[in-house]
Design a protein around this motif. Structure first.
Motif, short mmCIF file in Angstrom:
data_model
loop_
_atom_site.label_atom_id
_atom_site.label_comp_id
_atom_site.label_asym_id
_atom_site.label_seq_id
_atom_site.Cartn_x
_atom_site.Cartn_y
_atom_site.Cartn_z
N SER A 7 -2.46 -5.10 -3.84
CA SER A 7 -1.98 -3.75 -3.60
C SER A 7 -3.06 -2.71 -3.80
O SER A 7 -4.10 -2.97 -4.43
CB SER A 7 -0.76 -3.45 -4.48
OG SER A 7 -1.14 -3.38 -5.83
N ALA A 47 9.44 1.32 -4.33
CA ALA A 47 8.80 0.37 -5.26
C ALA A 47 9.86 -0.53 -5.89
O ALA A 47 9.64 -1.74 -6.07
CB ALA A 47 8.01 1.12 -6.33
N LEU A 52 -2.16 0.80 -4.92
CA LEU A 52 -1.24 1.87 -5.29
C LEU A 52 -1.99 2.85 -6.19
O LEU A 52 -2.40 2.49 -7.30
CB LEU A 52 -0.02 1.30 -6.00
CG LEU A 52 0.87 0.38 -5.14
CD1 LEU A 52 1.93 -0.29 -5.98
CD2 LEU A 52 1.53 1.17 -4.00
N ASP A 107 5.61 4.63 -1.28
CA ASP A 107 5.15 5.87 -1.91
C ASP A 107 6.26 6.59 -2.69
O ASP A 107 6.16 7.78 -2.97
CB ASP A 107 4.54 6.81 -0.86
CG ASP A 107 5.46 7.00 0.33
OD1 ASP A 107 6.63 6.57 0.27
OD2 ASP A 107 5.01 7.58 1.34
N LEU A 114 4.03 3.67 -9.96
CA LEU A 114 4.50 2.74 -8.93
C LEU A 114 4.02 1.31 -9.23
O LEU A 114 4.77 0.35 -9.07
CB LEU A 114 4.03 3.18 -7.54
CG LEU A 114 4.56 4.53 -7.05
CD1 LEU A 114 4.05 4.81 -5.64
CD2 LEU A 114 6.08 4.60 -7.07
N ARG A 115 2.79 1.21 -9.71
CA ARG A 115 2.27 -0.12 -10.08
C ARG A 115 3.13 -0.74 -11.18
O ARG A 115 3.40 -1.93 -11.16
CB ARG A 115 0.83 -0.01 -10.61
CG ARG A 115 -0.19 0.28 -9.55
CD ARG A 115 -1.59 -0.13 -10.02
NE ARG A 115 -2.10 0.65 -11.13
CZ ARG A 115 -2.89 1.71 -11.01
NH1 ARG A 115 -3.25 2.15 -9.80
NH2 ARG A 115 -3.33 2.34 -12.06
N SER A 136 0.84 -1.19 0.00
CA SER A 136 0.00 0.00 0.00
C SER A 136 0.88 1.24 0.00
O SER A 136 2.01 1.21 0.49
CB SER A 136 -0.87 -0.03 1.26
OG SER A 136 -1.41 1.24 1.51
N ASP A 137 0.35 2.34 -0.56
CA ASP A 137 1.09 3.61 -0.45
C ASP A 137 0.66 4.35 0.82
O ASP A 137 1.07 5.48 1.05
CB ASP A 137 0.89 4.49 -1.70
CG ASP A 137 -0.57 4.68 -2.05
OD1 ASP A 137 -1.44 4.49 -1.18
OD2 ASP A 137 -0.85 5.03 -3.21
N ASP A 178 -4.10 -5.28 -8.22
CA ASP A 178 -4.16 -3.95 -7.63
C ASP A 178 -5.61 -3.49 -7.54
O ASP A 178 -6.30 -3.34 -8.55
CB ASP A 178 -3.34 -2.94 -8.42
CG ASP A 178 -3.25 -1.64 -7.65
OD1 ASP A 178 -2.33 -1.49 -6.83
OD2 ASP A 178 -4.16 -0.78 -7.81
#
Lengths: 274, 274
Positions: free
Chosen positions: A71, A49, A73, A44, A78-79, A12-13, A91
Protein backbone atom coordinates in the motif's frame (compact mmCIF):
# COMPACT_ATOMS: atom_id res chain seq x y z
CA UNK A 1 -8.18 -24.02 -0.09
CA UNK A 2 -5.94 -23.99 -3.16
CA UNK A 3 -2.26 -24.86 -2.85
CA UNK A 4 0.29 -22.12 -3.22
CA UNK A 5 -2.32 -19.47 -3.91
CA UNK A 6 -1.64 -16.13 -2.33
CA UNK A 7 -3.91 -13.10 -2.38
CA UNK A 8 -2.16 -9.78 -2.93
CA UNK A 9 -3.88 -6.45 -2.39
CA UNK A 10 -2.56 -3.30 -4.06
CA UNK A 11 -3.99 -0.45 -2.03
CA UNK A 12 -3.65 3.26 -2.64
CA UNK A 13 -5.33 6.51 -1.62
CA UNK A 14 -4.71 7.66 -5.19
CA UNK A 15 -4.16 6.03 -8.59
CA UNK A 16 -2.21 3.02 -7.34
CA UNK A 17 0.12 3.19 -10.33
CA UNK A 18 3.34 3.21 -8.29
CA UNK A 19 2.33 0.48 -5.89
CA UNK A 20 1.08 -1.78 -8.70
CA UNK A 21 4.28 -1.37 -10.72
CA UNK A 22 6.54 -2.07 -7.78
CA UNK A 23 4.37 -4.94 -6.54
CA UNK A 24 4.23 -6.73 -9.89
CA UNK A 25 7.97 -6.46 -10.37
CA UNK A 26 8.62 -7.86 -6.87
CA UNK A 27 6.16 -10.72 -7.31
CA UNK A 28 7.88 -11.71 -10.57
CA UNK A 29 10.82 -12.77 -8.37
CA UNK A 30 8.67 -15.59 -6.93
CA UNK A 31 7.69 -17.52 -10.06
CA UNK A 32 6.48 -20.65 -8.20
CA UNK A 33 3.70 -18.91 -6.31
CA UNK A 34 0.29 -18.44 -7.83
CA UNK A 35 -0.60 -14.83 -7.00
CA UNK A 36 -4.11 -13.50 -7.21
CA UNK A 37 -3.91 -9.71 -7.25
CA UNK A 38 -6.63 -7.22 -6.38
CA UNK A 39 -6.19 -3.47 -7.04
CA UNK A 40 -8.03 -1.09 -4.73
CA UNK A 41 -7.62 2.56 -5.68
CA UNK A 42 -8.74 5.78 -4.00
CA UNK A 43 -8.99 4.28 -0.50
CA UNK A 44 -9.23 7.75 1.02
CA UNK A 45 -11.81 7.53 3.81
CA UNK A 46 -12.31 5.63 7.07
CA UNK A 47 -15.33 3.87 5.60
CA UNK A 48 -13.44 2.63 2.55
CA UNK A 49 -10.55 1.49 4.75
CA UNK A 50 -12.93 -0.41 7.01
CA UNK A 51 -14.55 -2.16 4.03
CA UNK A 52 -11.08 -3.08 2.82
CA UNK A 53 -10.22 -4.58 6.20
CA UNK A 54 -13.27 -6.82 5.98
CA UNK A 55 -12.20 -7.90 2.49
CA UNK A 56 -8.66 -8.69 3.70
CA UNK A 57 -9.95 -10.78 6.60
CA UNK A 58 -12.26 -12.61 4.21
CA UNK A 59 -9.37 -13.45 1.87
CA UNK A 60 -7.28 -14.73 4.79
CA UNK A 61 -10.06 -17.06 5.84
CA UNK A 62 -10.77 -18.26 2.32
CA UNK A 63 -7.18 -19.04 1.30
CA UNK A 64 -5.94 -20.12 4.73
CA UNK A 65 -2.84 -17.98 4.23
CA UNK A 66 -2.09 -14.38 5.21
CA UNK A 67 -2.73 -12.05 2.28
CA UNK A 68 0.01 -9.53 1.51
CA UNK A 69 -0.94 -5.88 1.21
CA UNK A 70 1.25 -3.48 -0.74
CA UNK A 71 0.00 0.00 0.00
CA UNK A 72 0.82 3.68 -0.30
CA UNK A 73 -1.45 5.27 2.28
CA UNK A 74 -0.25 8.72 3.22
CA UNK A 75 -2.68 9.02 6.16
CA UNK A 76 -1.46 6.99 9.20
CA UNK A 77 -5.03 6.57 10.51
CA UNK A 78 -6.03 4.71 7.35
CA UNK A 79 -3.01 2.42 7.65
CA UNK A 80 -3.99 1.56 11.20
CA UNK A 81 -7.49 0.54 10.06
CA UNK A 82 -6.06 -1.71 7.33
CA UNK A 83 -3.45 -3.31 9.63
CA UNK A 84 -4.62 -6.71 10.86
CA UNK A 85 -2.72 -9.66 12.28
CA UNK A 86 -4.12 -12.04 9.66
CA UNK A 87 -2.26 -10.21 6.86
CA UNK A 88 1.15 -8.73 6.09
CA UNK A 89 1.06 -4.96 5.50
CA UNK A 90 3.92 -3.47 3.49
CA UNK A 91 3.19 0.23 3.29
CA UNK A 92 5.64 2.03 1.02
CA UNK A 93 5.09 5.39 2.64
CA UNK A 94 5.53 4.10 6.15
CA UNK A 95 8.68 2.17 5.26
CA UNK A 96 10.38 4.83 3.16
CA UNK A 97 9.37 7.98 4.97
CA UNK A 98 10.90 6.42 8.09
CA UNK A 99 14.10 5.68 6.17
CA UNK A 100 14.23 9.21 4.72
CA UNK A 101 13.51 11.37 7.76
CA UNK A 102 16.79 10.45 9.41
CA UNK A 103 19.26 11.31 6.62
CA UNK A 104 17.19 14.35 5.56
CA UNK A 105 17.04 15.48 9.18
CA UNK A 106 13.47 16.61 8.70
CA UNK A 107 9.94 15.35 9.39
CA UNK A 108 7.80 14.64 6.32
CA UNK A 109 4.77 16.81 5.61
CA UNK A 110 2.07 14.28 4.75
CA UNK A 111 0.38 15.37 1.54
CA UNK A 112 -1.42 13.06 -0.82
CA UNK A 113 1.05 11.66 -3.31
CA UNK A 114 -1.21 12.15 -6.29
CA UNK A 115 -0.78 15.93 -6.15
CA UNK A 116 2.66 15.82 -7.65
CA UNK A 117 1.56 15.92 -11.26
CA UNK A 118 -0.75 18.87 -10.88
CA UNK A 119 1.70 20.57 -8.54
CA UNK A 120 3.79 21.22 -11.65
CA UNK A 121 1.26 22.64 -14.13
CA UNK A 122 3.88 23.75 -16.66
CA UNK A 123 5.48 20.34 -16.76
CA UNK A 124 2.03 18.80 -17.09
CA UNK A 125 1.03 21.10 -19.95
CA UNK A 126 4.32 20.27 -21.64
CA UNK A 127 3.43 16.57 -21.51
CA UNK A 128 0.05 17.28 -23.11
CA UNK A 129 1.70 19.42 -25.78
CA UNK A 130 4.04 16.53 -26.47
CA UNK A 131 1.13 14.08 -26.86
CA UNK A 132 -0.54 16.42 -29.32
CA UNK A 133 2.73 16.80 -31.20
CA UNK A 134 3.15 13.00 -31.43
CA UNK A 135 -0.40 12.64 -32.75
CA UNK A 136 0.02 15.47 -35.24
CA UNK A 137 3.32 14.21 -36.61
CA UNK A 138 2.56 10.52 -36.52
CA UNK A 139 3.59 8.54 -39.58
CA UNK A 140 5.47 11.45 -41.13
CA UNK A 141 2.21 12.71 -42.60
CA UNK A 142 2.51 16.31 -43.74
CA UNK A 143 5.61 16.94 -41.67
CA UNK A 144 7.71 19.66 -43.16
CA UNK A 145 11.04 20.88 -41.87
CA UNK A 146 9.16 23.09 -39.40
CA UNK A 147 7.53 20.05 -37.81
CA UNK A 148 10.81 18.15 -37.47
CA UNK A 149 12.60 21.24 -36.19
CA UNK A 150 10.47 21.05 -33.02
CA UNK A 151 11.25 17.37 -32.43
CA UNK A 152 13.47 16.11 -29.63
CA UNK A 153 13.73 12.80 -31.45
CA UNK A 154 12.60 11.42 -34.80
CA UNK A 155 12.11 7.66 -34.95
CA UNK A 156 12.50 5.89 -38.23
CA UNK A 157 11.82 2.33 -39.24
CA UNK A 158 9.66 0.15 -41.44
CA UNK A 159 5.88 0.12 -41.02
CA UNK A 160 4.71 -1.66 -37.82
CA UNK A 161 8.04 -1.83 -36.04
CA UNK A 162 6.61 0.05 -33.04
CA UNK A 163 7.29 3.73 -33.77
CA UNK A 164 3.88 5.19 -32.91
CA UNK A 165 3.36 3.71 -29.43
CA UNK A 166 6.96 4.59 -28.51
CA UNK A 167 6.41 8.22 -29.58
CA UNK A 168 3.19 8.41 -27.55
CA UNK A 169 4.88 6.89 -24.52
CA UNK A 170 7.84 9.29 -24.71
CA UNK A 171 5.38 12.17 -24.91
CA UNK A 172 3.00 11.09 -22.18
CA UNK A 173 5.61 9.96 -19.69
CA UNK A 174 8.50 12.35 -20.28
CA UNK A 175 7.13 15.30 -22.28
CA UNK A 176 9.48 14.43 -25.15
CA UNK A 177 8.51 15.74 -28.60
CA UNK A 178 8.79 12.61 -30.73
CA UNK A 179 8.00 12.44 -34.43
CA UNK A 180 8.25 9.36 -36.57
CA UNK A 181 9.02 8.56 -40.16
CA UNK A 182 7.94 5.25 -41.73
CA UNK A 183 10.38 4.00 -44.36
CA UNK A 184 8.38 3.12 -47.47
CA UNK A 185 9.55 1.17 -50.52
CA UNK A 186 10.68 4.34 -52.25
CA UNK A 187 12.98 5.27 -49.33
CA UNK A 188 14.38 1.75 -49.24
CA UNK A 189 15.56 1.79 -52.88
CA UNK A 190 18.57 3.81 -51.76
CA UNK A 191 20.88 3.94 -48.73
CA UNK A 192 20.64 7.73 -48.50
CA UNK A 193 18.49 9.28 -45.77
CA UNK A 194 15.07 10.54 -46.94
CA UNK A 195 15.51 14.17 -48.00
CA UNK A 196 13.23 15.64 -45.32
CA UNK A 197 15.31 14.05 -42.55
CA UNK A 198 18.79 15.05 -43.66
CA UNK A 199 18.92 18.29 -41.71
CA UNK A 200 18.04 16.49 -38.47
CA UNK A 201 20.59 13.70 -38.26
CA UNK A 202 21.44 14.14 -34.53
CA UNK A 203 17.76 13.64 -33.67
CA UNK A 204 17.35 10.41 -35.61
CA UNK A 205 16.90 7.09 -33.88
CA UNK A 206 16.33 3.89 -35.84
CA UNK A 207 14.10 1.01 -34.82
CA UNK A 208 14.46 -2.42 -36.31
CA UNK A 209 12.69 -5.74 -35.77
CA UNK A 210 13.10 -9.43 -36.60
CA UNK A 211 11.29 -10.20 -39.90
CA UNK A 212 9.28 -13.06 -38.33
CA UNK A 213 8.04 -10.84 -35.53
CA UNK A 214 7.19 -8.13 -38.06
CA UNK A 215 5.24 -10.62 -40.14
CA UNK A 216 3.28 -11.71 -37.07
CA UNK A 217 2.36 -8.09 -36.22
CA UNK A 218 1.46 -7.20 -39.80
CA UNK A 219 -0.66 -10.33 -40.23
CA UNK A 220 -2.64 -9.40 -37.12
CA UNK A 221 -3.69 -6.18 -38.84
CA UNK A 222 -4.25 -6.94 -42.47
CA UNK A 223 -4.25 -10.45 -43.85
CA UNK A 224 -3.65 -11.66 -47.36
CA UNK A 225 -1.61 -8.63 -48.36
CA UNK A 226 1.79 -8.46 -49.98
CA UNK A 227 2.75 -6.29 -47.00
CA UNK A 228 2.57 -9.15 -44.48
CA UNK A 229 4.46 -11.75 -46.55
CA UNK A 230 7.67 -12.96 -44.95
CA UNK A 231 9.71 -12.28 -48.09
CA UNK A 232 8.55 -8.67 -48.05
CA UNK A 233 9.27 -8.30 -44.32
CA UNK A 234 12.77 -9.76 -44.76
CA UNK A 235 13.57 -7.48 -47.69
CA UNK A 236 12.33 -4.31 -45.96
CA UNK A 237 14.18 -5.02 -42.73
CA UNK A 238 17.43 -5.84 -44.55
CA UNK A 239 17.22 -2.68 -46.65
CA UNK A 240 16.35 -0.53 -43.61
CA UNK A 241 19.27 -1.93 -41.61
CA UNK A 242 21.64 -1.20 -44.49
CA UNK A 243 20.38 2.38 -44.62
CA UNK A 244 20.81 2.75 -40.83
CA UNK A 245 24.35 1.37 -40.92
CA UNK A 246 25.32 3.48 -43.92
CA UNK A 247 24.27 6.62 -42.02
CA UNK A 248 25.63 5.41 -38.66
CA UNK A 249 22.35 5.90 -36.86
CA UNK A 250 21.72 4.74 -33.30
CA UNK A 251 19.57 1.62 -33.69
CA UNK A 252 17.53 -0.64 -31.42
CA UNK A 253 15.93 -4.01 -32.12
CA UNK A 254 12.36 -3.86 -30.79
CA UNK A 255 11.51 -7.55 -31.28
CA UNK A 256 11.59 -8.70 -27.67
CA UNK A 257 11.47 -5.54 -25.61
CA UNK A 258 8.55 -3.46 -24.38
CA UNK A 259 7.50 0.06 -25.29
CA UNK A 260 8.76 1.23 -21.90
CA UNK A 261 12.17 -0.28 -22.50
CA UNK A 262 12.46 1.10 -26.03
CA UNK A 263 11.50 4.57 -24.77
CA UNK A 264 13.97 4.60 -21.88
CA UNK A 265 16.77 3.25 -24.11
CA UNK A 266 16.16 6.16 -26.47
CA UNK A 267 16.26 8.66 -23.59
CA UNK A 268 19.54 7.23 -22.46
CA UNK A 269 21.23 6.83 -25.83
CA UNK A 270 20.27 10.31 -27.05
CA UNK A 271 21.03 11.83 -23.61
CA UNK A 272 17.52 13.23 -23.31
CA UNK A 273 17.55 13.47 -19.56
CA UNK A 274 14.01 14.05 -18.38
CA UNK B 1 27.96 24.42 -1.13
CA UNK B 2 24.29 25.31 -1.53
CA UNK B 3 21.99 25.24 1.48
CA UNK B 4 19.38 22.56 1.69
CA UNK B 5 20.35 21.04 -1.65
CA UNK B 6 20.27 17.29 -1.77
CA UNK B 7 21.34 15.07 -4.66
CA UNK B 8 19.09 12.11 -5.35
CA UNK B 9 20.10 9.28 -7.66
CA UNK B 10 17.46 7.06 -9.24
CA UNK B 11 19.31 3.93 -10.26
CA UNK B 12 17.99 0.90 -12.09
CA UNK B 13 19.28 -2.08 -14.05
CA UNK B 14 16.30 -1.58 -16.34
CA UNK B 15 13.96 1.30 -17.29
CA UNK B 16 13.90 2.99 -13.88
CA UNK B 17 10.20 3.77 -14.25
CA UNK B 18 9.16 2.23 -10.94
CA UNK B 19 11.97 3.69 -8.89
CA UNK B 20 11.48 7.17 -10.38
CA UNK B 21 7.74 7.15 -9.70
CA UNK B 22 8.12 6.00 -6.13
CA UNK B 23 11.05 8.32 -5.49
CA UNK B 24 9.31 11.44 -6.80
CA UNK B 25 6.21 10.74 -4.77
CA UNK B 26 8.27 10.24 -1.58
CA UNK B 27 10.33 13.40 -2.16
CA UNK B 28 7.11 15.42 -2.55
CA UNK B 29 6.59 14.79 1.18
CA UNK B 30 9.62 17.00 1.93
CA UNK B 31 8.65 20.29 0.27
CA UNK B 32 11.32 22.38 2.03
CA UNK B 33 14.26 20.55 0.57
CA UNK B 34 15.70 21.43 -2.80
CA UNK B 35 16.23 18.09 -4.51
CA UNK B 36 18.41 17.67 -7.54
CA UNK B 37 17.53 14.35 -9.14
CA UNK B 38 19.64 12.29 -11.53
CA UNK B 39 18.21 9.25 -13.36
CA UNK B 40 20.63 6.47 -14.24
CA UNK B 41 19.05 3.65 -16.20
CA UNK B 42 20.36 0.27 -17.39
CA UNK B 43 23.11 0.03 -14.76
CA UNK B 44 23.65 -3.63 -15.56
CA UNK B 45 27.40 -4.25 -15.44
CA UNK B 46 30.24 -3.98 -12.93
CA UNK B 47 31.83 -1.22 -15.00
CA UNK B 48 28.67 0.91 -15.03
CA UNK B 49 28.20 0.36 -11.29
CA UNK B 50 31.77 1.42 -10.61
CA UNK B 51 31.35 4.59 -12.67
CA UNK B 52 28.18 5.32 -10.73
CA UNK B 53 30.02 4.92 -7.43
CA UNK B 54 32.54 7.54 -8.52
CA UNK B 55 29.67 9.86 -9.45
CA UNK B 56 28.00 9.35 -6.06
CA UNK B 57 31.21 10.07 -4.18
CA UNK B 58 31.71 13.20 -6.28
CA UNK B 59 28.21 14.46 -5.46
CA UNK B 60 28.79 13.85 -1.74
CA UNK B 61 31.97 15.92 -1.85
CA UNK B 62 30.43 18.70 -3.92
CA UNK B 63 27.26 19.19 -1.84
CA UNK B 64 28.79 18.32 1.54
CA UNK B 65 25.78 16.12 2.29
CA UNK B 66 25.20 12.41 1.73
CA UNK B 67 23.33 11.83 -1.54
CA UNK B 68 20.35 9.47 -1.37
CA UNK B 69 20.18 6.61 -3.84
CA UNK B 70 16.86 4.99 -4.68
CA UNK B 71 17.61 1.86 -6.64
CA UNK B 72 16.14 -1.35 -7.97
CA UNK B 73 19.19 -3.49 -8.60
CA UNK B 74 18.30 -7.17 -8.82
CA UNK B 75 21.94 -8.30 -8.76
CA UNK B 76 23.39 -8.15 -5.19
CA UNK B 77 26.95 -7.71 -6.54
CA UNK B 78 25.98 -4.46 -8.25
CA UNK B 79 24.37 -3.16 -5.05
CA UNK B 80 27.58 -3.85 -3.16
CA UNK B 81 29.59 -1.80 -5.65
CA UNK B 82 27.18 1.14 -5.34
CA UNK B 83 27.05 0.99 -1.53
CA UNK B 84 29.34 3.61 0.01
CA UNK B 85 29.41 5.18 3.45
CA UNK B 86 29.17 8.71 2.05
CA UNK B 87 25.63 8.06 0.71
CA UNK B 88 22.34 6.48 1.79
CA UNK B 89 21.34 3.49 -0.35
CA UNK B 90 17.65 2.56 -0.40
CA UNK B 91 17.39 -0.42 -2.67
CA UNK B 92 13.78 -1.41 -3.27
CA UNK B 93 14.63 -4.95 -4.20
CA UNK B 94 16.83 -5.54 -1.18
CA UNK B 95 14.28 -4.04 1.22
CA UNK B 96 11.17 -5.71 -0.15
CA UNK B 97 12.52 -9.09 -1.16
CA UNK B 98 13.69 -9.44 2.45
CA UNK B 99 10.24 -8.50 3.70
CA UNK B 100 8.53 -10.94 1.30
CA UNK B 101 10.65 -14.07 1.69
CA UNK B 102 9.49 -14.62 5.27
CA UNK B 103 5.69 -14.56 4.79
CA UNK B 104 5.95 -16.34 1.41
CA UNK B 105 8.21 -18.95 3.02
CA UNK B 106 10.33 -19.06 -0.14
CA UNK B 107 13.59 -17.63 -1.45
CA UNK B 108 13.30 -15.22 -4.38
CA UNK B 109 14.65 -16.24 -7.79
CA UNK B 110 16.54 -13.15 -8.92
CA UNK B 111 15.49 -12.33 -12.46
CA UNK B 112 15.73 -8.92 -14.04
CA UNK B 113 12.57 -7.01 -13.28
CA UNK B 114 12.18 -5.66 -16.78
CA UNK B 115 11.28 -9.08 -18.16
CA UNK B 116 7.78 -8.97 -16.78
CA UNK B 117 6.18 -7.19 -19.70
CA UNK B 118 7.57 -9.46 -22.36
CA UNK B 119 7.00 -12.49 -20.15
CA UNK B 120 3.30 -12.03 -20.94
CA UNK B 121 3.28 -11.63 -24.74
CA UNK B 122 -0.48 -11.95 -25.05
CA UNK B 123 -1.10 -9.23 -22.51
CA UNK B 124 1.51 -7.10 -24.25
CA UNK B 125 -0.06 -7.61 -27.68
CA UNK B 126 -3.43 -6.72 -26.18
CA UNK B 127 -1.99 -3.39 -24.99
CA UNK B 128 -0.69 -2.64 -28.48
CA UNK B 129 -4.04 -3.60 -30.01
CA UNK B 130 -5.69 -1.20 -27.56
CA UNK B 131 -3.33 1.64 -28.59
CA UNK B 132 -4.16 1.04 -32.24
CA UNK B 133 -7.84 0.97 -31.40
CA UNK B 134 -7.59 4.30 -29.54
CA UNK B 135 -5.80 5.87 -32.49
CA UNK B 136 -8.26 4.47 -35.02
CA UNK B 137 -11.33 5.56 -33.10
CA UNK B 138 -10.01 8.88 -31.86
CA UNK B 139 -12.41 11.79 -32.16
CA UNK B 140 -15.36 9.64 -33.20
CA UNK B 141 -14.12 9.79 -36.77
CA UNK B 142 -15.74 7.12 -38.89
CA UNK B 143 -16.81 5.07 -35.91
CA UNK B 144 -19.83 2.98 -36.69
CA UNK B 145 -21.68 0.73 -34.28
CA UNK B 146 -19.12 -2.00 -35.01
CA UNK B 147 -16.32 0.24 -33.73
CA UNK B 148 -18.13 1.16 -30.52
CA UNK B 149 -19.20 -2.45 -29.98
CA UNK B 150 -15.52 -3.32 -29.37
CA UNK B 151 -15.01 -0.53 -26.84
CA UNK B 152 -14.58 -1.12 -23.11
CA UNK B 153 -15.35 2.54 -22.54
CA UNK B 154 -16.45 5.49 -24.68
CA UNK B 155 -15.46 8.91 -23.38
CA UNK B 156 -17.56 11.88 -24.30
CA UNK B 157 -17.07 15.56 -23.75
CA UNK B 158 -16.50 18.86 -25.50
CA UNK B 159 -13.45 19.41 -27.69
CA UNK B 160 -10.15 19.70 -25.71
CA UNK B 161 -11.41 18.41 -22.38
CA UNK B 162 -8.77 15.67 -22.34
CA UNK B 163 -10.43 12.69 -24.02
CA UNK B 164 -7.63 11.65 -26.40
CA UNK B 165 -4.71 11.43 -23.96
CA UNK B 166 -6.91 9.59 -21.45
CA UNK B 167 -7.88 7.02 -24.11
CA UNK B 168 -4.25 6.53 -25.06
CA UNK B 169 -3.22 6.15 -21.44
CA UNK B 170 -5.97 3.61 -20.71
CA UNK B 171 -4.83 1.65 -23.77
CA UNK B 172 -1.09 1.77 -23.17
CA UNK B 173 -1.19 1.15 -19.44
CA UNK B 174 -4.13 -1.20 -19.01
CA UNK B 175 -4.98 -2.60 -22.46
CA UNK B 176 -8.41 -0.97 -22.26
CA UNK B 177 -10.21 -0.36 -25.57
CA UNK B 178 -11.21 3.28 -25.24
CA UNK B 179 -13.01 5.27 -27.93
CA UNK B 180 -14.02 8.88 -27.65
CA UNK B 181 -16.76 11.07 -28.96
CA UNK B 182 -16.37 14.87 -29.12
CA UNK B 183 -19.64 16.71 -28.54
CA UNK B 184 -20.03 19.25 -31.32
CA UNK B 185 -22.52 22.14 -31.52
CA UNK B 186 -25.06 19.96 -33.26
CA UNK B 187 -25.03 17.40 -30.41
CA UNK B 188 -25.34 20.17 -27.86
CA UNK B 189 -28.57 21.57 -29.30
CA UNK B 190 -30.44 18.75 -27.58
CA UNK B 191 -30.19 16.83 -24.30
CA UNK B 192 -30.59 13.48 -26.04
CA UNK B 193 -27.53 11.27 -26.52
CA UNK B 194 -26.01 11.34 -30.00
CA UNK B 195 -27.70 8.59 -32.03
CA UNK B 196 -24.56 6.50 -32.56
CA UNK B 197 -23.98 6.23 -28.80
CA UNK B 198 -27.44 5.23 -27.64
CA UNK B 199 -26.88 1.48 -27.88
CA UNK B 200 -23.79 1.73 -25.66
CA UNK B 201 -24.99 3.60 -22.60
CA UNK B 202 -23.27 1.38 -19.98
CA UNK B 203 -19.91 2.09 -21.63
CA UNK B 204 -20.27 5.86 -21.62
CA UNK B 205 -18.19 8.06 -19.34
CA UNK B 206 -18.46 11.83 -19.44
CA UNK B 207 -15.59 14.28 -18.97
CA UNK B 208 -16.19 17.89 -18.07
CA UNK B 209 -13.93 20.86 -17.39
CA UNK B 210 -14.07 24.37 -15.94
CA UNK B 211 -14.74 26.87 -18.77
CA UNK B 212 -11.72 29.02 -17.82
CA UNK B 213 -9.39 26.05 -17.95
CA UNK B 214 -10.92 24.98 -21.27
CA UNK B 215 -10.38 28.45 -22.67
CA UNK B 216 -6.73 28.35 -21.60
CA UNK B 217 -6.19 25.00 -23.33
CA UNK B 218 -8.02 26.02 -26.50
CA UNK B 219 -6.15 29.31 -26.71
CA UNK B 220 -2.86 27.42 -26.52
CA UNK B 221 -3.81 25.59 -29.72
CA UNK B 222 -5.61 28.02 -31.94
CA UNK B 223 -5.81 31.68 -31.20
CA UNK B 224 -8.31 34.25 -32.37
CA UNK B 225 -11.03 31.71 -33.05
CA UNK B 226 -14.63 31.68 -31.89
CA UNK B 227 -13.82 28.26 -30.44
CA UNK B 228 -11.53 29.65 -27.72
CA UNK B 229 -13.76 32.50 -26.56
CA UNK B 230 -14.86 32.24 -22.94
CA UNK B 231 -18.53 32.72 -23.82
CA UNK B 232 -18.32 29.77 -26.22
CA UNK B 233 -16.50 27.61 -23.65
CA UNK B 234 -19.08 28.45 -20.96
CA UNK B 235 -21.98 27.64 -23.25
CA UNK B 236 -20.56 24.32 -24.46
CA UNK B 237 -19.67 23.13 -20.97
CA UNK B 238 -23.11 24.07 -19.58
CA UNK B 239 -24.90 22.32 -22.42
CA UNK B 240 -22.70 19.23 -22.13
CA UNK B 241 -23.25 18.99 -18.38
CA UNK B 242 -27.02 19.23 -18.90
CA UNK B 243 -26.84 16.42 -21.43
CA UNK B 244 -24.76 14.27 -19.04
CA UNK B 245 -27.18 14.88 -16.14
CA UNK B 246 -30.25 14.22 -18.28
CA UNK B 247 -28.81 10.83 -19.25
CA UNK B 248 -27.42 10.08 -15.78
CA UNK B 249 -23.90 9.45 -17.06
CA UNK B 250 -20.92 8.94 -14.77
CA UNK B 251 -19.01 12.23 -15.00
CA UNK B 252 -15.60 13.54 -13.92
CA UNK B 253 -14.24 17.08 -13.85
CA UNK B 254 -10.78 17.00 -15.45
CA UNK B 255 -9.79 20.59 -14.61
CA UNK B 256 -7.28 19.92 -11.85
CA UNK B 257 -6.44 16.25 -12.13
CA UNK B 258 -3.90 14.42 -14.24
CA UNK B 259 -4.37 11.95 -17.09
CA UNK B 260 -3.30 9.16 -14.74
CA UNK B 261 -5.93 10.12 -12.19
CA UNK B 262 -8.68 10.48 -14.77
CA UNK B 263 -7.81 7.07 -16.22
CA UNK B 264 -7.76 5.27 -12.87
CA UNK B 265 -11.01 6.96 -11.78
CA UNK B 266 -12.65 5.61 -14.95
CA UNK B 267 -11.31 2.09 -14.26
CA UNK B 268 -12.73 2.22 -10.77
CA UNK B 269 -16.08 3.80 -11.53
CA UNK B 270 -16.82 1.51 -14.50
CA UNK B 271 -15.43 -1.53 -12.60
CA UNK B 272 -12.92 -2.24 -15.35
CA UNK B 273 -10.54 -4.18 -13.19
CA UNK B 274 -7.30 -4.55 -15.09
Amino acid sequence: MSTNLRTIFFVSDSTGITVEKLGHSLLSQFPDINFQTVSLRYIDSKQKAENLRVEIEGAAKKTGRPPIIFSTLVEPKLREIVRTDVAVLLDLFEIFIGLLEVPLNQKATPTAGHAHYVAEPDKYMARMDAVNYALRYDDGLGVGESGYAQADVILLGVSRCGKTPVCLYLAMQYGIFAANYPLVDEDLQTTALPASLRAFKPKLFALTIEPLRLQKIRTRRQTGEEYAKIVQCRREVAQAETLFAENQLAMLDTSTISIEEIATQILMQLHLNR
